[in-house]
Design a protein around this motif. Structure first.
Motif, short mmCIF file in Angstrom:
data_model
loop_
_atom_site.label_atom_id
_atom_site.label_comp_id
_atom_site.label_asym_id
_atom_site.label_seq_id
_atom_site.Cartn_x
_atom_site.Cartn_y
_atom_site.Cartn_z
N ARG A 34 2.47 -1.94 -6.80
CA ARG A 34 2.17 -2.22 -5.39
C ARG A 34 2.20 -0.94 -4.56
N ALA A 35 3.19 -0.07 -4.86
CA ALA A 35 3.30 1.18 -4.11
C ALA A 35 2.11 2.09 -4.39
N ARG B 248 10.42 6.90 -6.85
CA ARG B 248 11.64 6.23 -7.32
C ARG B 248 11.37 5.26 -8.45
N ASP B 249 10.37 4.42 -8.34
CA ASP B 249 10.16 3.34 -9.31
C ASP B 249 9.19 3.69 -10.43
N CYS B 250 8.30 4.65 -10.21
CA CYS B 250 7.28 4.93 -11.24
C CYS B 250 7.67 6.04 -12.19
N LYS C 3 4.39 8.28 3.70
CA LYS C 3 5.56 9.00 3.19
C LYS C 3 6.55 8.02 2.55
N ARG C 4 6.80 6.88 3.19
CA ARG C 4 7.72 5.86 2.67
C ARG C 4 7.22 5.30 1.35
N VAL C 5 5.93 5.01 1.26
CA VAL C 5 5.37 4.43 0.04
C VAL C 5 5.37 5.45 -1.09
#
Length: 189
Positions: free
Chosen positions: A137-138, A181-183, A173-175
């Protein structure tokens, strides 16, 4: 002199006498495992007479008689070793050995540990799957923000608003932080 005994005193005297008899009617013997056993019942039939230490009535079982040493020959420590070995009780090889561990308890413990490990693994897989979904999603959101297409959002009143450049940059920037972090995490093992 007239001696009168009250019923209360008579009952107490009889109770004391009964207690004294019951205390005297105790058996004591050495069990097959080598431990002393105390009981108010006679020992089992498989206990030998020499292992019975005490019987009701104050009788004691006869102790085994050791052969008298000859006074003709001088006593040596070499002679004492076989005598000491003969005095030790022989252990029956068929008696079960107590290891201090309960096999059934150990099996239950092992099963609980396996269930806990499976639960942890399922939880880790669930977290890994959620991270993978967040990553996808990000990545899609980053692609949308970088495409230059106008992006609209809905405010608290339910009205549609177009993002300005500052809001768009902050969201990008947030995405991107979510993507990092997650990928970039290794897959759960």
């Amino acid at each position: 002199m007239d001696l009168k005994i009250s019923p209360k005193h008579l009952i107490l005297a009889l109770a004391g006498w009964a207690f004294a008899l019951s205390a005297a009617a105790q058996y004591q013997w050495v069990g097959k495992d080598g431990r002393k056993v105390f009981s108010d019942r006679p020992p089992p039939a498989d206990i030998q007479e020499k292992d019975i230490l005490k019987q009701p009535g104050g009788r004691r079982a006869a102790l085994p008689v050791m052969p008298a040493e000859s006074t003709d020959a001088p006593s040596t420590t070499a002679d004492a070793a076989p005598a000491a070995a003969a005095a030790k009780p022989k252990v029956d090889p068929n008696t079960p050995k107590i290891s201090g561990k309960d096999a059934e308890l150990e099996a239950k413990k092992k099963k609980l540990e396996q269930e806990a490990a499976a639960k942890r693994k399922a939880e880790e897989e669930k977290v890994a799957q959620a991270q993978a979904e967040n990553c996808e999603r990000a990545k899609k959101a980053v692609a949308s923000f970088q495409s230059g297409v106008r992006i609209a959002s809905t405010n608290a009143k339910g009205e549609r608003e177009i993002m300005d450049d500052n809001t768009r940059a902050a969201e990008l920037k947030r995405v991107q932080a979510v993507v990092e972090r997650d990928c970039n995490r290794p897959a759960a093992q």
